[in-house]
Design an enzyme around this catalytic site. Structure first.
Site, short mmCIF file in Angstrom:
data_model
loop_
_atom_site.label_atom_id
_atom_site.label_comp_id
_atom_site.label_asym_id
_atom_site.label_seq_id
_atom_site.Cartn_x
_atom_site.Cartn_y
_atom_site.Cartn_z
N THR A 179 94.30 72.65 30.54
CA THR A 179 93.39 73.78 30.40
C THR A 179 93.21 74.12 28.93
O THR A 179 93.67 73.38 28.05
CB THR A 179 93.87 74.97 31.28
OG1 THR A 179 92.87 75.98 31.26
CG2 THR A 179 95.20 75.53 30.83
N ASN A 218 72.04 81.00 26.77
CA ASN A 218 73.30 81.37 26.11
C ASN A 218 72.98 82.33 24.97
O ASN A 218 71.94 82.22 24.33
CB ASN A 218 73.98 80.11 25.56
CG ASN A 218 75.42 80.37 25.15
OD1 ASN A 218 76.20 80.89 25.96
ND2 ASN A 218 75.78 80.06 23.92
N ARG A 219 73.91 83.26 24.73
CA ARG A 219 73.71 84.20 23.61
C ARG A 219 73.40 83.43 22.33
O ARG A 219 72.49 83.73 21.60
CB ARG A 219 74.97 85.05 23.46
CG ARG A 219 74.96 85.97 22.28
CD ARG A 219 76.25 86.74 22.19
NE ARG A 219 77.43 85.88 22.03
CZ ARG A 219 78.65 86.33 21.84
NH1 ARG A 219 78.88 87.63 21.82
NH2 ARG A 219 79.66 85.50 21.69
N THR A 220 74.20 82.39 22.06
CA THR A 220 73.97 81.56 20.87
C THR A 220 73.16 80.34 21.32
O THR A 220 73.70 79.42 21.94
CB THR A 220 75.33 81.10 20.28
OG1 THR A 220 76.18 82.25 20.18
CG2 THR A 220 75.17 80.44 18.93
N GLY A 254 84.55 83.53 42.02
CA GLY A 254 84.93 82.34 41.24
C GLY A 254 86.31 81.77 41.56
O GLY A 254 86.65 80.69 41.07
N ASP A 266 86.25 69.99 37.40
CA ASP A 266 85.72 71.37 37.36
C ASP A 266 84.38 71.48 38.09
O ASP A 266 84.15 72.44 38.83
CB ASP A 266 85.56 71.83 35.90
CG ASP A 266 86.89 72.19 35.26
OD1 ASP A 266 87.82 72.61 35.98
OD2 ASP A 266 87.01 72.05 34.03
N LYS A 307 91.38 70.54 26.65
CA LYS A 307 90.61 69.65 27.53
C LYS A 307 89.96 68.48 26.78
O LYS A 307 89.94 67.36 27.27
CB LYS A 307 89.54 70.44 28.30
CG LYS A 307 90.14 71.36 29.36
CD LYS A 307 89.06 72.04 30.18
CE LYS A 307 89.69 72.86 31.30
NZ LYS A 307 88.71 73.43 32.21
N SER A 335 97.69 78.06 38.59
CA SER A 335 97.82 76.73 39.20
C SER A 335 99.20 76.48 39.81
O SER A 335 99.28 75.89 40.89
CB SER A 335 97.49 75.65 38.17
OG SER A 335 96.11 75.71 37.87
N GLY A 372 75.35 80.91 30.03
CA GLY A 372 76.49 80.52 29.21
C GLY A 372 76.46 79.02 28.92
O GLY A 372 75.94 78.24 29.74
N ALA A 373 76.98 78.64 27.77
CA ALA A 373 76.93 77.22 27.39
C ALA A 373 78.27 76.76 26.81
O ALA A 373 78.32 75.94 25.89
CB ALA A 373 75.79 76.98 26.40
P1 ATR Z 1 84.61 78.40 28.46
O1 ATR Z 1 85.17 77.07 28.07
O2 ATR Z 1 85.52 79.18 29.39
O3 ATR Z 1 83.22 78.31 28.98
P2 ATR Z 1 83.83 79.22 25.79
O4 ATR Z 1 83.53 77.82 25.41
O5 ATR Z 1 84.58 80.05 24.82
O6 ATR Z 1 84.65 79.30 27.13
O7 ATR Z 1 82.46 79.94 26.17
C1 ATR Z 1 82.40 81.29 26.41
C2 ATR Z 1 80.97 81.64 26.86
O8 ATR Z 1 80.89 83.06 27.01
C3 ATR Z 1 79.90 81.26 25.85
O9 ATR Z 1 78.72 80.95 26.55
C4 ATR Z 1 79.76 82.55 25.05
O10 ATR Z 1 78.54 82.70 24.36
P3 ATR Z 1 78.40 82.22 22.82
O11 ATR Z 1 78.30 80.73 22.84
O12 ATR Z 1 77.20 82.90 22.33
O13 ATR Z 1 79.68 82.70 22.14
C5 ATR Z 1 79.85 83.55 26.17
N1 ATR Z 1 80.15 84.90 25.70
C6 ATR Z 1 81.35 85.40 25.33
N2 ATR Z 1 81.24 86.70 24.97
C7 ATR Z 1 79.93 87.03 25.13
C8 ATR Z 1 79.16 88.23 24.93
N3 ATR Z 1 79.74 89.36 24.50
N4 ATR Z 1 77.82 88.19 25.19
C9 ATR Z 1 77.24 87.06 25.63
N5 ATR Z 1 77.91 85.90 25.84
C10 ATR Z 1 79.23 85.88 25.60
#
Ligand code: ATR
Length: 283
Positions: free
Chosen positions: A69, A158-160, A249, A109, A73, A24, A134-135
């Site tokens: 950042t 999202n993975r989780t 990005g 953002d 936030k 920035s 992603g979430a």
């Molecule tokens: P940001 O604020 O930059 O979005 P964050 O809140 O840490 O950062 O989110 C990171 C994202 O990357 C999440 O969606 C995370 O998935 P989880 O919620 O399951 O952790 C995803 N992420 C990070 N490493 C990952 C991996 N190896 N495989 C799949 N998703 C991943």
């Protein structure tokens, strides 16, 4: 610093921890020089325990605002006196304005995300369905922006999975936000207008890449990534290989900075995001 100095040299900066990686300062310095404006923008390394005190002090020493950042936030939003509707929806701030003894929290953002797409594809139809992978924090801003731009359906995976549910519930479980299991993300509607990676997958030196079977997608689908180091992630390369248009990005970072610059230094005009700025920030 005297009152007149404050007016002559408005100060702003980016607050985070760690902050040395932030680009920035380069982009605001570029605009300040390019438009021959007075002002300075600096990186401000601030630990969480000091954030409140820093936000109380900055306006007293010539700062007109700040970007915020990771990881501050949410805390910055809570510490602000007032907030824009967008910041309220996201419960997070990336831009602060200091004025008349008050701190106003904003979140640009989502604006940065949509403006980046808009710059590359001015006639993009925002009502088309989109897939957000992603979430985390970036995903929240992007899902919110897509819903507010009128996307008929936003698919979220999202993975989780729990984090998808939390995000949807924080947004009031809108009917057009469809949650997908991580293993189902490629079985999504092939008529998607947009796919965006908001995870850290593909970031240089960190995580593995995000695999995605683009072959089912319609040829008009646009693919973008919030990761910009490297500028062309493997995810984008893969999409391009399948003939899809990709948008990197970096533009999201550049465009999200416009509203802050405009209010802090720009006397109301909107600074331009162009190739020269991109190469300066990349260098
Ligand atoms: P940001 O604020 O930059 O979005 P964050 O809140 O840490 O950062 O989110 C990171 C994202 O990357 C999440 O969606 C995370 O998935 P989880 O919620 O399951 O952790 C995803 N992420 C990070 N490493 C990952 C991996 N190896 N495989 C799949 N998703 C991943």
């Amino acid at each position: 610093m005297t009152q007149s100095n404050r007016i002559l040299l408005p100060l702003a900066g980016v607050i985070g921890w760690p902050i040395s990686h932030s680009r920035s300062p380069y982009l605001h310095e570029y605009w300040l020089n390019h438009y021959n404006l007075s002002g300075a923008y600096v990186a401000l390394p601030v630990e969480g325990s000091d954030l409140k005190q820093v936000l109380e002090t900055l306006p007293k020493c010539g700062f007109v605002g700040a970007n915020v950042t990771i990881p501050h936030k949410e805390s910055a939003f809570l510490l602000a006196d007032q907030a824009t509707e967008t910041a309220k929806r996201l419960q997070a701030a990336n831009t602060l304005y200091f004025q008349d003894g008050l701190i106003t929290a904003d979140n640009t953002d989502g604006f940065g995300f949509t403006e980046n797409i808009h710059q590359a594809i001015p006639d993009y139809d925002w009502t088309q369905p989109a897939l957000v992978v992603g979430a985390g924090g970036a995903s929240r801003a992007i899902v919110d922006a897509l819903l507010h731009k009128g996307a008929k359906t936003v698919y979220l995976t999202n993975r989780t999975f729990e984090r998808c549910k939390k995000l949807a519930s924080d947004f009031g479980n809108p009917e057009n936000l469809i949650l997908l299991d991580w293993s189902d993300k490629e079985n999504v509607n092939p008529e998607l207008g947009l796919i965006v990676n908001t995870t850290s997958l593909g970031m240089a030196g960190a995580a593995p890449t995000l695999e995605f079977a683009f072959d089912r997608m319609h040829s008009t689908c646009i693919v973008t990534d919030v990761v910009y180091t490297p500028l062309e992630t493997e995810f984008l390369k893969n999409a391009k290989h399948h003939g899809l248009k990709t948008i990197d990005g970096l533009g999201m970072l550049l465009h999200q900075a416009r509203p802050g610059f405009q209010k802090w230094f720009g006397a109301g005009f909107d600074p331009v995001v162009d190739e020269e700025l991109r190469s300066r920030v990349l260098a």
